[in-house]
Design an enzyme around this catalytic site. Structure first.
Site, mmCIF file in Angstrom:
data_model
loop_
_atom_site.group_PDB
_atom_site.id
_atom_site.type_symbol
_atom_site.label_atom_id
_atom_site.label_comp_id
_atom_site.label_asym_id
_atom_site.label_seq_id
_atom_site.Cartn_x
_atom_site.Cartn_y
_atom_site.Cartn_z
ATOM 1 C CG ASP A 15 1.916 -3.501 3.695
ATOM 2 O OD1 ASP A 15 2.517 -4.457 3.214
ATOM 3 O OD2 ASP A 15 2.505 -2.492 4.158
ATOM 4 C CE1 TYR A 187 8.165 4.337 0.161
ATOM 5 C CE2 TYR A 187 9.215 3.881 -1.962
ATOM 6 C CZ TYR A 187 8.264 3.587 -1.002
ATOM 7 O OH TYR A 187 7.396 2.548 -1.205
ATOM 8 N N GLY A 259 6.404 2.476 -4.216
ATOM 9 C CA GLY A 259 5.795 1.246 -3.712
ATOM 10 C C GLY A 259 5.282 0.334 -4.810
ATOM 11 C CD GLU A 260 2.836 -4.824 -5.031
ATOM 12 O OE1 GLU A 260 3.833 -5.113 -4.343
ATOM 13 O OE2 GLU A 260 1.896 -5.621 -5.223
ATOM 14 C CG ASP A 261 -2.552 0.326 -5.302
ATOM 15 O OD1 ASP A 261 -2.888 -0.540 -6.136
ATOM 16 O OD2 ASP A 261 -3.322 1.232 -4.930
ATOM 17 C CB SER A 262 1.125 4.944 -6.109
ATOM 18 O OG SER A 262 2.428 4.657 -5.658
#
Ligand code: TRH
Length: 356
Positions: A15, A187, A259-262
């Site tokens: 986030d 994760y 996730g999203e950014d990496s």
């Protein structure tokens, strides 16, 4: 324009990572005034550290509570309010907006997804009882959605110019010149130990760069000390800043991201990767992964499709490692495609255009 970005940290770093990357793009590429109100400033500061002072000084990082009082002042009233990942705005802030000298535009910045339905929902209005206009904004891979956050574009010249980050200099000197490099950021549920054991049977040398917390994760999950052959060298690094992490991705031959950014940064690094997608209880993540692979592998050969799908669902390396060269070539093409599709400046530029 003045932008207020609200960032609530649900878990991990994603986030804050997205909010920070958006803020720096809006500020340094589009000359916007940006504040981030965050409920966990230390995490945000950690990600933002290490960036050029000229970028950092222009972005105002504030605790969540600081938003309660200052919107009524004409100079402080925002033009745009971003709710990152649909976080709920503080009631006192919204109350202030209602009597502010100008009404802002609210944007619900959604999660990144390659699913086809996103194109129907992007940029649609979300009617609010309080009357302030609000819209959904979906990042994405397709042409008619919000695009990707590109800044800073990892090109060869700026990455080569970057020195080894000081915090990992000593560890970096232990890398073996002939070993392939793999970075690991996943994760807890990943079958990492088994995966590494299988990798060790390939006959090649691998240096495995474990990002912050992963060495502990390996031990906890294995329930015993890790005992791998010499072909596998484990190197554990501390948490680095976002720019340093980008550099790390570009220095590796293969990356495990999440996730999203990496996930996006691994693609922009132009290297093959495993996306350990955030596991959801209703298995929605499997649909999201399949939607991404449909796009990512559209132009790939059947062999490469089979190999990538196996790797991304944690099949053991001996099932797909032979396709690594073809996958590396495909990653470069995919990177070029992404840059071309986001040649208009990607998500930050599309947001500025949309608001205007
Ligand atoms: O932290 P994440 O797992 O992501 C989150 C969560 O899953 C969260 O629930 C979800 O809301 C959000 O994703 C979208 O992984 P992600 O998105 O890759 O974010 C990690 C950020 O941390 C990214 O900006 C890269 C950065 N990073 C560093 O700056 N230094 C580091 O050493 C590492 C490992 C990461």
């Amino acid at each position: 324009m003045r932008w207020d970005i609200f960032c609530q940290i649900v878990d991990n770093y994603g986030d804050a990572g997205i909010c920070w990357r958006l803020a720096r793009s809006l500020s340094s590429l589009h000359g916007q005034d940006v504040r981030i109100f965050c409920d966990d400033l230390p995490t945000l500061n950690l990600l933002a550290s290490g960036v050029d002072q000229s970028i950092q000084q222009r972005i105002d990082l504030q605790p969540w509570e600081a938003s309660f009082s200052n919107v009524r002042h004409p100079v402080e009233a925002p033009d745009v309010v971003i709710e990152a990942f649909g976080c709920t705005l503080p009631e006192r802030y919204v109350a202030g907006l209602l009597i502010a000298p100008k009404k802002p535009l609210m944007i619900n910045l959604e999660y990144l997804s390659a699913e086809p339905w996103v194109t129907d929902f992007h940029a649609k209005a979300s009617l609010q009882a309080h009357g302030i206009p609000k819209y959904f904004f979906f990042p994405g891979f397709q042409a008619n959605v919000g695009g990707l956050l590109l800044d800073p574009i990892p090109d060869e010249s700026n990455l080569l110019a970057m020195k080894v980050p000081q915090s990992i200099e000593a560890i970096w000197s232990a890398l073996r010149p002939n070993a392939k490099r793999i970075s690991v950021f996943c994760y807890p549920g990943a079958p990492l130990r088994k995966w590494l054991e299988n990798l060790s049977l390939s006959g090649d040398d691998f240096d495995i760069v474990l990002t912050h917390g992963h060495a502990e994760l390996l031990r906890v999950h294995a329930g015993q000390e890790i005992n791998l052959p010499q072909s596998i060298q484990l190197l554990s690094i501390p948490f680095v800043s976002q720019d340093e992490y980008d550099w790390l991705l570009a220095q590796c031959d293969f990356n495990i991201v999440r996730g999203e950014d990496s996930f996006v940064r691994a693609q922009l690094a132009g290297k093959p990767f495993i996306w350990h997608i955030y596991p959801q209880e209703d298995r929605a993540h499997q649909v999201k992964l399949a939607a991404f692979l449909d796009l990512y592998l559209e132009s790939a050969s059947q062999d490469l499709k089979t190999a990538c799908m196996a790797a991304m669902t944690w099949a053991m390396p001996d099932e797909w490692l032979k396709s690594l060269d073809a996958w590396s070539a495909h990653s470069k093409t995919w990177r070029a495609d992404l840059l071309e599709k986001n040649a208009d400046g990607g998500l930050a530029a599309r947001l500025v255009h949309f608001v205007a």
